[in-house]
Scaffold this motif. Sequence first.
Motif, short mmCIF file in Angstrom:
data_model
loop_
_atom_site.label_atom_id
_atom_site.label_comp_id
_atom_site.label_asym_id
_atom_site.label_seq_id
_atom_site.Cartn_x
_atom_site.Cartn_y
_atom_site.Cartn_z
N UNK A 19 0.81 -1.04 -0.02
CA UNK A 19 -0.05 0.11 -0.03
C UNK A 19 0.88 1.28 -0.01
N UNK A 20 0.85 2.10 -1.10
CA UNK A 20 1.67 3.08 -1.32
C UNK A 20 1.09 4.66 -0.98
N UNK A 21 1.52 5.28 -0.14
CA UNK A 21 0.97 6.74 0.04
C UNK A 21 1.66 7.76 -0.90
N UNK A 22 1.13 8.29 -1.75
CA UNK A 22 1.93 9.36 -2.62
C UNK A 22 1.86 10.84 -1.86
N UNK A 23 3.03 11.11 -1.61
CA UNK A 23 3.12 12.62 -0.82
C UNK A 23 4.00 13.65 -1.71
N UNK A 24 3.54 14.72 -2.27
CA UNK A 24 4.11 15.77 -3.01
C UNK A 24 4.82 16.75 -2.02
N UNK A 25 5.89 17.02 -2.35
CA UNK A 25 6.90 17.92 -1.37
C UNK A 25 7.39 18.85 -2.43
N UNK A 51 12.07 23.09 3.01
CA UNK A 51 10.82 22.55 2.31
C UNK A 51 10.20 21.42 2.83
N UNK A 52 9.08 20.81 2.42
CA UNK A 52 8.29 20.00 3.22
C UNK A 52 7.05 19.52 2.21
N UNK A 53 6.14 18.96 2.81
CA UNK A 53 4.85 18.53 2.30
C UNK A 53 3.81 19.45 1.76
N UNK A 54 3.17 19.11 0.60
CA UNK A 54 2.27 20.20 0.32
C UNK A 54 0.91 19.70 0.70
N UNK A 55 0.12 20.64 1.30
CA UNK A 55 -1.19 20.36 1.89
C UNK A 55 -2.30 20.17 0.73
N UNK A 56 -3.18 19.45 1.00
CA UNK A 56 -4.26 18.87 -0.12
C UNK A 56 -4.82 20.21 -0.66
N UNK A 57 -4.72 20.08 -1.88
CA UNK A 57 -5.26 21.30 -2.67
C UNK A 57 -4.22 22.38 -2.89
N UNK A 58 -3.16 22.39 -2.41
CA UNK A 58 -2.16 23.58 -2.29
C UNK A 58 -1.48 23.57 -3.51
N UNK A 60 1.75 23.58 -5.60
CA UNK A 60 3.23 23.42 -5.46
C UNK A 60 4.04 24.31 -5.39
N UNK A 61 4.13 25.72 -6.03
CA UNK A 61 4.74 26.95 -5.72
C UNK A 61 4.53 27.69 -4.46
N UNK A 62 3.09 27.61 -4.21
CA UNK A 62 2.57 28.22 -2.89
C UNK A 62 3.05 27.37 -1.66
N UNK A 63 3.19 26.32 -1.71
CA UNK A 63 3.38 25.33 -0.85
C UNK A 63 4.98 25.35 -0.59
N UNK A 64 5.88 25.57 -1.54
CA UNK A 64 7.32 26.07 -1.52
C UNK A 64 7.69 27.31 -0.65
N UNK A 65 6.93 28.12 -1.23
CA UNK A 65 7.14 29.60 -0.41
C UNK A 65 6.46 29.62 1.16
#
Length: 172
Positions: A19-25, A51-58, A60-65
């Motif tokens: 079971x694989x959980x995908x996480x964007x960072x 850096x770190x994990x991107x929130x649901x619906x966020x 990617x650039x906004x998450x990086x900032x």
Amino acid sequence: MRHLKTTVHPDIEHLDNSIIFKRNAARAIVISGEDILLLYTERYHDYSIPGGGIDEGEDILAGMVRELEEETGAKNIHDIKPYGIYEEFRPWYKDDADIVHMISYCYTCKINRELGETAYEDYEVKNGMRPVWINIHAAIAHNEKTIAESPKKGMSIERETFLLHLISKEML
């Protein structure tokens, strides 16, 4: 964005039936001369790229900032450019999956050299995390020594050291 590397943690024998959980960072590469803005984490005795994990619906650039501001107190983040994607499969510590498939979207950017206040999460405070400007070659040497000698090393140090080597080769 270009693909930099894919790694599979040595504790993972195969991905079949897992079971694989995908996480964007998102991760921020900030260079000033030969200095790079990194996070030193006392618990793991290592340097890592902010850096770190991107929130649901966020976005990617906004998450990086967001991550860069929270972890380093960075101000005036600008001139953001895509750098590359680092993909990894690691054991997952929660009950909902066996493996995490982490996709790190790395960007270069510029900021003011002077940092503001950080906004760490509780675990980051407990781990002794702090932002530092450090010579990139000193950070690489430190992480390589930790990889070779420290039982405290975390699972991300190989990713971080690979990225630091690549950044040093391509950007300095």
